[in-house]
Design an enzyme around this catalytic site. Structure first.
Site, PDB file in Angstrom:
ATOM      1  N   HIS A  98      34.995  14.342  23.614  1.00  0.00           N
ATOM      2  CA  HIS A  98      35.348  14.750  24.699  1.00  0.00           C
ATOM      3  C   HIS A  98      36.282  14.017  25.727  1.00  0.00           C
ATOM      4  CE1 HIS A  98      34.606  13.441  29.656  1.00  0.00           C
ATOM      5  NE2 HIS A  98      33.742  13.509  29.823  1.00  0.00           N
ATOM      6  N   SER A 129      34.038  12.274  34.944  1.00  0.00           N
ATOM      7  CA  SER A 129      36.206  12.449  34.250  1.00  0.00           C
ATOM      8  C   SER A 129      36.653  13.417  35.511  1.00  0.00           C
ATOM      9  CB  SER A 129      35.073  14.159  33.399  1.00  0.00           C
ATOM     10  OG  SER A 129      34.581  12.974  32.561  1.00  0.00           O
ATOM     11  N   HIS A 177      57.653  59.478  52.033  1.00  0.00           N
ATOM     12  CA  HIS A 177      56.986  60.127  51.421  1.00  0.00           C
ATOM     13  C   HIS A 177      57.678  60.877  50.326  1.00  0.00           C
ATOM     14  CE1 HIS A 177      53.898  59.460  54.160  1.00  0.00           C
ATOM     15  NE2 HIS A 177      55.076  59.842  55.376  1.00  0.00           N
ATOM     16  N   SER A 301      68.440  52.744  23.439  1.00  0.00           N
ATOM     17  CA  SER A 301      67.509  53.363  22.831  1.00  0.00           C
ATOM     18  C   SER A 301      68.376  53.573  21.476  1.00  0.00           C
ATOM     19  CB  SER A 301      67.645  54.826  23.588  1.00  0.00           C
ATOM     20  OG  SER A 301      66.888  55.721  22.591  1.00  0.00           O
ATOM     21  N   SER A 302      66.650  53.295  20.902  1.00  0.00           N
ATOM     22  CA  SER A 302      67.015  53.543  18.984  1.00  0.00           C
ATOM     23  C   SER A 302      67.513  54.813  19.164  1.00  0.00           C
ATOM     24  CB  SER A 302      66.088  52.983  18.733  1.00  0.00           C
ATOM     25  OG  SER A 302      64.777  53.466  18.637  1.00  0.00           O
ATOM     26  N   VAL A 308      70.709  53.732  28.899  1.00  0.00           N
ATOM     27  CA  VAL A 308      70.974  51.986  28.922  1.00  0.00           C
ATOM     28  C   VAL A 308      69.376  51.990  29.540  1.00  0.00           C
ATOM     29  CG1 VAL A 308      71.844  50.510  29.848  1.00  0.00           C
ATOM     30  CG2 VAL A 308      72.838  51.753  29.465  1.00  0.00           C
ATOM     31  N   ASN A 309      68.609  51.651  28.862  1.00  0.00           N
ATOM     32  CA  ASN A 309      67.319  51.343  29.751  1.00  0.00           C
ATOM     33  C   ASN A 309      66.925  50.751  30.532  1.00  0.00           C
ATOM     34  OD1 ASN A 309      66.415  53.866  28.038  1.00  0.00           O
ATOM     35  ND2 ASN A 309      65.643  52.848  26.633  1.00  0.00           N
ATOM     36  N   ARG A 341      27.968  20.517  40.278  1.00  0.00           N
ATOM     37  CA  ARG A 341      28.846  20.692  38.363  1.00  0.00           C
ATOM     38  C   ARG A 341      28.216  21.606  38.183  1.00  0.00           C
ATOM     39  NH1 ARG A 341      33.240  21.267  36.690  1.00  0.00           N
ATOM     40  NH2 ARG A 341      34.292  19.738  35.029  1.00  0.00           N
ATOM     41  N   SER A 346      36.566  24.757  33.884  1.00  0.00           N
ATOM     42  CA  SER A 346      37.186  23.915  32.756  1.00  0.00           C
ATOM     43  C   SER A 346      38.009  24.639  32.041  1.00  0.00           C
ATOM     44  CB  SER A 346      36.397  22.820  31.639  1.00  0.00           C
ATOM     45  OG  SER A 346      37.021  22.537  31.069  1.00  0.00           O
ATOM     46  N   ARG A 350      42.351  26.490  32.555  1.00  0.00           N
ATOM     47  CA  ARG A 350      43.405  26.141  31.144  1.00  0.00           C
ATOM     48  C   ARG A 350      44.216  27.326  30.819  1.00  0.00           C
ATOM     49  NH1 ARG A 350      40.192  22.632  29.859  1.00  0.00           N
ATOM     50  NH2 ARG A 350      39.986  20.850  28.188  1.00  0.00           N
TER      51      ARG A 350
END
Length: 468
Positions: A98, A129, A177, A301-302, A308-309, A341, A346, A350
């Site tokens: 707990h 709690s 448009h 780019s490779s 230039v992306n 409850r 819970s 997170r």
């Protein structure tokens, strides 16, 4: 076929998610507010302050205010909370199974050294709690929003506002448009973005962070059974407000999380507006309105050296979508709890840090992307100069005004401009010929002949002043 051997990484201290790995540096400030360790530190903070609050007000018979040194020593438990503390709590929780009970024992271990071992029963007094959890989450979320997320978002809006000021006079063809429309200025369009984002930040800045500390089902039953002479509602209200939160007087076992849902909806709306900004900037880059300033040594780019992306804006889009997926889920689910409850919140809560982390990462990406843009004013000017037909709106409205003023020959202005412009490219010479043939008053004709697509943007530059 034999399975290929591979080295298992599961035992290595490696991040499972991108926020704790590749993007750690961009979101690190949130760790001090929204990580599991921060949640436990805030639980210790709430428990310690509750103990101090009960003694300071002599709520229980036989208690008296602590000495200043003892109060300082108690608060040092919080300020000294570190990696070793996290490990110790984990060891205690392995036994208690707990998390909040582990915090109670963690604090209790330290009271003898402070000289108040007899007050161990006062740790977690009257609390369920969720009394500790709701306050700890509220403290952490409030800090994350006010100290980390809002400053970053406000800095981005200030950056866009500065760009709007600098480009207020730069004419730009509008596209409604997706088609050429009444011109504007780049600065005015950036001002629209800044205005929209700033409104959301104003809403977020006025968030109420609620908290409660009223027992197992929100009735103060244990409080009044043990100390019937205390004004427990005032004790609770003073404590919650002392944490910098707003007191919620009516709850079940949980604080209902409605304020969280409201906050996440507002942050998600900010994210969606920013997502729209990313797609628009990306599109303007693609048609050459913005040139991207190359980063020395960087690869666009490779395989295609010329590229230039616009990766900052594309990455921001993805992170905003992930953030909103979580924020929308949190806003939808946290407002529901079975009867007095259930524990679904819970697990849900997170993920708050992850939701804000992806939003913060997107804000960082957009800021960096905007910082590497140059306005291609020649491209904007050329685009305007090839779309003289956008003056059709101005001409037909002048004709309508002339007709009202009694000038003959102003019939059917819309239809006449439609015949001239729809489906046709109209250059400067053809447009001026048409204007001269209309029989307008001298003043109206002079005004229209002086008009160009680049100057037909109304009071767009002055509208930027609304950002002040």
């Amino acid at each position: 076929m034999a399975e290929s051997a591979r080295f298992s990484l599961a035992s290595e201290p490696l991040a499972l998610g991108a926020l704790d790995g590749r993007y750690r540096s961009a979101v690190a400030p949130l760790v001090d507010y929204l990580s599991e360790a921060a949640l436990n530190r805030d639980r210790v903070h709430v428990e310690v302050e509750w103990l101090i609050h009960l003694t300071a007000n002599s709520v229980l018979p036989g208690t008296a205010p602590l000495e200043d040194e003892q109060v300082a020593a108690l608060r040092k438990i919080v300020t000294d909370f570190d990696g070793e503390s996290v490990s110790e709590l984990a060891e205690i929780e392995a036994v208690t199974v707990h998390d909040v009970k582990a915090v109670e024992y963690y604090i209790g271990r330290r009271l003898e050294a402070i000289g108040i071992g007899e007050l161990k029963p006062l740790v977690h007094f009257g609390c369920t709690s969720e009394d500790i959890n709701n306050l700890s989450y509220a403290v952490g979320i409030k800090g994350a929003v006010e100290d980390v997320w809002l400053p970053a978002a406000r800095a981005l809006v200030e950056q866009i506002t500065k760009m709007a000021e600098e480009t207020r006079e730069v004419p730009m063809l509008s596209r409604t448009h997706g088609q050429p429309a009444t011109p504007t200025t780049l600065g005015k369009e950036l001002a629209v973005i800044a205005w929209r984002l700033a409104r959301q930040l104003d809403r977020i800045g006025r968030t109420e962070f609620l908290g409660k500390i009223n027992g197992a089902t929100g009735t103060y039953a244990a409080h009044y059974a043990s100390v019937p002479g205390a004004d427990w509602q005032q004790v609770a209200k003073g404590f919650v407000e002392g944490l910098g939160l707003t007191w919620n007087p009516l709850t079940t076992q949980i604080e209902s999380h409605d304020w969280q849902a409201e906050l996440y909806a507002d942050v998600a709306r900010f994210n969606r507006i920013l997502h729209n900004v990313c797609t628009d900037i990306w599109s303007y880059i693609s048609i050459g309105y913005f040139a991207q300033i190359p980063v020395a040594g960087a690869t666009g780019s490779s395989t295609m050296p010329h590229k230039v992306n616009p990766i900052r804006f594309e990455n921001a889009e993805a992170n905003l979508e992930i953030s909103n997926g979580l924020l929308d889920t949190l806003a939808a689910t946290l407002v529901t709890s079975r009867w007095q409850r259930d524990l679904t919140d819970s697990s849900s809560q997170r993920n708050i840090g992850t939701a804000f982390g992806h939003s913060l990462l997107a804000i960082s990406n957009v800021a960096k992307g905007l910082d590497r843009l140059d306005v291609a004013e020649d491209v904007l000017a050329a685009d305007l100069d090839t779309n003289w037909e956008v003056l059709g709106e101005a001409i037909q409205m002048v004709m309508r005004a002339e007709a009202i003023a009694g000038v003959d020959g102003m019939e059917n202005p819309y239809e006449r401009l439609k015949d001239l412009t729809r489906g046709h490219r109209v250059d400067a010479e053809r447009m001026k010929e048409f204007v001269s043939s209309l029989g307008l008053s001298a003043d109206a004709e002079a005004r229209l002949l002086a008009l160009t697509p680049g100057s037909y943007h109304g009071i767009a530059p002055a509208l930027v002043d609304h950002l002040k």
